[in-house]
Design a protein around this motif. Structure first.
Motif, PDB file in Angstrom:
ATOM      1  N   TRP A   1      44.529  -1.216 -68.852  1.00  0.00           N
ATOM      2  CA  TRP A   1      43.274  -1.514 -69.709  1.00  0.00           C
ATOM      3  C   TRP A   1      42.351  -0.579 -69.176  1.00  0.00           C
ATOM      4  O   TRP A   1      41.561   0.152 -69.780  1.00  0.00           O
ATOM      5  CB  TRP A   1      42.986  -2.958 -70.058  1.00  0.00           C
ATOM      6  CG  TRP A   1      41.411  -3.339 -70.395  1.00  0.00           C
ATOM      7  CD1 TRP A   1      40.675  -3.854 -69.771  1.00  0.00           C
ATOM      8  CD2 TRP A   1      40.979  -2.754 -71.838  1.00  0.00           C
ATOM      9  NE1 TRP A   1      39.506  -4.026 -70.325  1.00  0.00           N
ATOM     10  CE2 TRP A   1      39.767  -3.289 -71.595  1.00  0.00           C
ATOM     11  CE3 TRP A   1      41.437  -2.070 -72.604  1.00  0.00           C
ATOM     12  CZ2 TRP A   1      38.416  -3.065 -72.673  1.00  0.00           C
ATOM     13  CZ3 TRP A   1      40.338  -1.929 -73.755  1.00  0.00           C
ATOM     14  CH2 TRP A   1      39.173  -2.379 -73.661  1.00  0.00           C
TER      15      TRP A   1
ATOM     16  N   GLY B   1      39.268 -13.613 -75.661  1.00  0.00           N
ATOM     17  CA  GLY B   1      40.248 -12.375 -76.295  1.00  0.00           C
ATOM     18  C   GLY B   1      39.391 -11.954 -77.153  1.00  0.00           C
ATOM     19  O   GLY B   1      39.285 -10.637 -77.300  1.00  0.00           O
ATOM     20  N   LEU B   2      38.432 -12.767 -78.076  1.00  0.00           N
ATOM     21  CA  LEU B   2      37.887 -11.989 -79.220  1.00  0.00           C
ATOM     22  C   LEU B   2      36.570 -11.076 -78.448  1.00  0.00           C
ATOM     23  O   LEU B   2      36.413  -9.927 -78.983  1.00  0.00           O
ATOM     24  CB  LEU B   2      36.870 -13.033 -80.121  1.00  0.00           C
ATOM     25  CG  LEU B   2      36.062 -12.513 -80.939  1.00  0.00           C
ATOM     26  CD1 LEU B   2      36.820 -11.833 -81.946  1.00  0.00           C
ATOM     27  CD2 LEU B   2      35.101 -13.880 -81.686  1.00  0.00           C
TER      28      LEU B   2
ATOM     29  N   ALA C   1      38.084  -7.787 -77.496  1.00  0.00           N
ATOM     30  CA  ALA C   1      38.437  -6.959 -78.580  1.00  0.00           C
ATOM     31  C   ALA C   1      37.445  -6.262 -79.252  1.00  0.00           C
ATOM     32  O   ALA C   1      37.367  -4.989 -79.572  1.00  0.00           O
ATOM     33  CB  ALA C   1      39.264  -7.924 -79.493  1.00  0.00           C
TER      34      ALA C   1
ATOM     35  N   PRO D   1      34.545  -3.311 -75.849  1.00  0.00           N
ATOM     36  CA  PRO D   1      35.451  -2.476 -74.951  1.00  0.00           C
ATOM     37  C   PRO D   1      34.454  -1.864 -73.720  1.00  0.00           C
ATOM     38  O   PRO D   1      34.146  -0.755 -73.680  1.00  0.00           O
ATOM     39  CB  PRO D   1      36.189  -1.648 -75.762  1.00  0.00           C
ATOM     40  CG  PRO D   1      35.308  -1.084 -77.007  1.00  0.00           C
ATOM     41  CD  PRO D   1      34.217  -2.396 -77.064  1.00  0.00           C
TER      42      PRO D   1
ATOM     43  N   THR E   1      34.204  -6.910 -69.895  1.00  0.00           N
ATOM     44  CA  THR E   1      35.602  -7.379 -69.286  1.00  0.00           C
ATOM     45  C   THR E   1      35.694  -8.185 -68.231  1.00  0.00           C
ATOM     46  O   THR E   1      36.150  -9.389 -68.134  1.00  0.00           O
ATOM     47  CB  THR E   1      36.299  -6.044 -68.848  1.00  0.00           C
ATOM     48  OG1 THR E   1      36.611  -4.953 -70.020  1.00  0.00           O
ATOM     49  CG2 THR E   1      37.775  -6.441 -68.375  1.00  0.00           C
TER      50      THR E   1
ATOM     51  N   SER F   1      49.191  -0.560 -82.669  1.00  0.00           N
ATOM     52  CA  SER F   1      47.838  -0.583 -83.228  1.00  0.00           C
ATOM     53  C   SER F   1      47.164   0.810 -82.672  1.00  0.00           C
ATOM     54  O   SER F   1      45.971   1.174 -83.281  1.00  0.00           O
ATOM     55  CB  SER F   1      47.118  -1.841 -82.749  1.00  0.00           C
ATOM     56  OG  SER F   1      47.026  -1.948 -81.381  1.00  0.00           O
TER      57      SER F   1
ATOM     58  N   ALA G   1      42.864  -3.468 -78.937  1.00  0.00           N
ATOM     59  CA  ALA G   1      42.159  -4.465 -79.722  1.00  0.00           C
ATOM     60  C   ALA G   1      42.890  -5.630 -80.064  1.00  0.00           C
ATOM     61  O   ALA G   1      42.736  -6.688 -79.885  1.00  0.00           O
ATOM     62  CB  ALA G   1      41.185  -4.122 -80.689  1.00  0.00           C
ATOM     63  N   ALA G   2      44.040  -5.168 -80.666  1.00  0.00           N
ATOM     64  CA  ALA G   2      45.131  -6.293 -80.984  1.00  0.00           C
ATOM     65  C   ALA G   2      45.473  -6.963 -80.082  1.00  0.00           C
ATOM     66  O   ALA G   2      45.870  -8.152 -80.154  1.00  0.00           O
ATOM     67  CB  ALA G   2      46.237  -5.305 -82.061  1.00  0.00           C
TER      68      ALA G   2
ATOM     69  N   PHE H   1      44.128  -8.162 -77.345  1.00  0.00           N
ATOM     70  CA  PHE H   1      43.200  -9.164 -76.835  1.00  0.00           C
ATOM     71  C   PHE H   1      42.961 -10.132 -78.166  1.00  0.00           C
ATOM     72  O   PHE H   1      42.892 -11.399 -78.033  1.00  0.00           O
ATOM     73  CB  PHE H   1      41.834  -8.373 -76.497  1.00  0.00           C
ATOM     74  CG  PHE H   1      41.978  -7.730 -75.021  1.00  0.00           C
ATOM     75  CD1 PHE H   1      42.611  -8.464 -74.125  1.00  0.00           C
ATOM     76  CD2 PHE H   1      41.367  -6.596 -75.361  1.00  0.00           C
ATOM     77  CE1 PHE H   1      42.705  -7.746 -73.007  1.00  0.00           C
ATOM     78  CE2 PHE H   1      41.717  -5.910 -73.935  1.00  0.00           C
ATOM     79  CZ  PHE H   1      42.275  -6.403 -73.020  1.00  0.00           C
ATOM     80  N   LEU H   2      42.892  -9.813 -79.405  1.00  0.00           N
ATOM     81  CA  LEU H   2      42.786 -10.729 -80.670  1.00  0.00           C
ATOM     82  C   LEU H   2      44.245 -11.421 -80.591  1.00  0.00           C
ATOM     83  O   LEU H   2      44.109 -12.586 -81.038  1.00  0.00           O
ATOM     84  CB  LEU H   2      42.894  -9.831 -81.717  1.00  0.00           C
ATOM     85  CG  LEU H   2      41.407  -9.078 -82.266  1.00  0.00           C
ATOM     86  CD1 LEU H   2      41.675  -8.102 -83.305  1.00  0.00           C
ATOM     87  CD2 LEU H   2      40.606 -10.198 -82.348  1.00  0.00           C
TER      88      LEU H   2
END
Length: 409
Positions: free
Chosen positions: A251, A308-309, A312, A315, A320, A381, A385-386, A388-389
């Protein structure tokens, strides 16, 4: 059969030896997962790019996860049935530690993806064996009113072991083989005092035959719903945490384009682990004092969902770090209190090792399968983002599952 719980409190010496052993186990496992193994796998990708590297890492982790999936309940069942003058759990702590260390030494010598996968399977099977036997000691010897605090001393060494391992490897700048050898040596040295000093529960009457042992690996969720809901919640929350943490190096390097990703990983992990330690110690004591477990586990899952949200939608390295703190706090609460909860929903006191081995499948296997699930989300994706969502959604579902437990407050 009614579960018979221990009544005598364990002292500081017991807790200290237990915590030091876990320090060695976590240092060995998490230093490899967070740094050594991703870098080693990246070296086999032959410049094919980020996606190829993540997918390879995911398959290696998934293969090792299968080994752990088998080892956890099998070693737990074998330790339940072990009648030796050294006790039930101690022989399997020794066997698991030796296998874990041998796998790490073998891993340091591998250059092919197949060799890496095989060696990591050996190492993770050893990790599963030693941690299965160690976890059973809680149910064997720690009274319910002390299990939150004692379980915190499983998670605190996890935090300390991760950062110490990363600092050791980074500071000494050893070769790959030497780094793995150092980690294996630290593992053995830190587990050894427990093997020499800690008392082991006396052997209980064993159940004869392999068929009986194999049949006992199935626990009917209709008969024992609290066990099933706790297991499901543990699986979901741990998979959510694995999605949020297992690809952090990638990441930073590819999601954020950080040219100093390996260096910046250390402060990120430190923030995560400090939050984990503080939350674990505070929540473990509070849970013991109030006698409540489910509300703490639910709060832990909610913190991970928020993290997580955040990761996402924002960034950046700053976000982080904030997300890492929330993930660490949530997982610290979860590790301390969910472990105590798990020991209170076991169906049979004769099968504690086996039943906790099944529970531990939901602790370690998501760490192994998290990278391949995460890689699939990233590839599908086209970004992180996906990933962490997904971590947030799984953690939320874990909270719902634990809320269905009825036999524990």
């Amino acid at each position: 059969m009614t579960v018979v719980e221990p009544a005598s409190r364990v002292g500081p010496g017991w807790i200290g030896g237990f915590a030091v052993a876990w320090l060695g186990v976590w240092l060995a496992q998490l230093t490899v997962i967070q740094l050594l193994l991703p870098a080693q796998v990246a070296g086999t990708a032959d410049g094919r790019g980020f996606v190829a590297t993540v997918v390879r890492f995911g398959w290696v982790s998934a293969a090792a996860g299968v080994a752990a999936l088998i080892a956890f309940p099998v070693v737990g069942a074998l330790s339940d049935a072990t009648a030796s003058r050294f006790g039930r759990r101690r022989p399997w702590i020794a066997i698991g530690t030796a296998l874990f260390a041998a796998g790490l030494l073998l891993l340091g010598l591998q250059d092919s993806i197949a060799g890496i996968a095989i060696a990591w399977c050996v190492a993770l099977a050893g990790f599963a064996a030693v941690s299965s036997a160690l976890t059973a000691l809680i149910a064997d010897q720690v009274p319910i009113a002390q299990r939150g605090v004692v379980s915190a001393f499983v998670s605190v060494p996890q935090a300390a072991g991760t950062i110490l391992g990363l600092l050791l490897v980074e500071a000494l700048a050893l070769s790959r083989a030497a780094s793995y050898a150092l980690v294996a040596l630290v593992l053995v040295v830190l587990v050894l005092p427990l093997l020499l000093r800690i008392p082991d529960a006396p052997a209980l009457p064993t159940r004869p035959g392999l068929r009986s042992m194999t049949a006992s690996l199935w626990i009917d969720p209709r008969t024992h719903p609290d066990f099933a809901w706790t297991l499901a919640g543990r699986l979901l929350v741990n998979l959510g945490n694995a999605l949020g943490t297992s690809l952090l190096l990638y990441w930073l390097a590819d999601g954020l384009g950080d040219p100093h990703a390996e260096d910046d990983l250390v402060p990120l992990v430190l923030v995560y682990l400090v939050a984990l330690v503080v939350a674990s110690l505070v929540s473990g004591r509070a849970s013991d004092r109030t006698g409540r477990r489910r509300v703490f586990v639910g709060a832990a899952a909610a913190l991970q969902a928020v993290a997580g949200l955040l990761l996402a939608v924002l960034p950046s390295y700053g976000a982080t770090l904030a997300g890492g703190a929330l993930l660490g706090a949530g997982y610290g609460v979860f590790l301390a209190v969910d472990q105590a909860l798990a020991t209170q929903v076991l169906p049979d006191s004769r099968d504690r090792g086996k039943d906790l081995g099944i529970m531990n499948v939901a602790l370690a296997v998501p760490q192994a399968f998290g990278p391949i699930v995460g890689a699939a989300l990233v590839v599908a994706s086209g970004g992180f983002a996906a990933l962490f969502l997904g971590a947030g959604v799984l953690s939320s579902l874990g909270a719902v599952s634990v809320s269905r437990v009825r036999g524990v407050a």
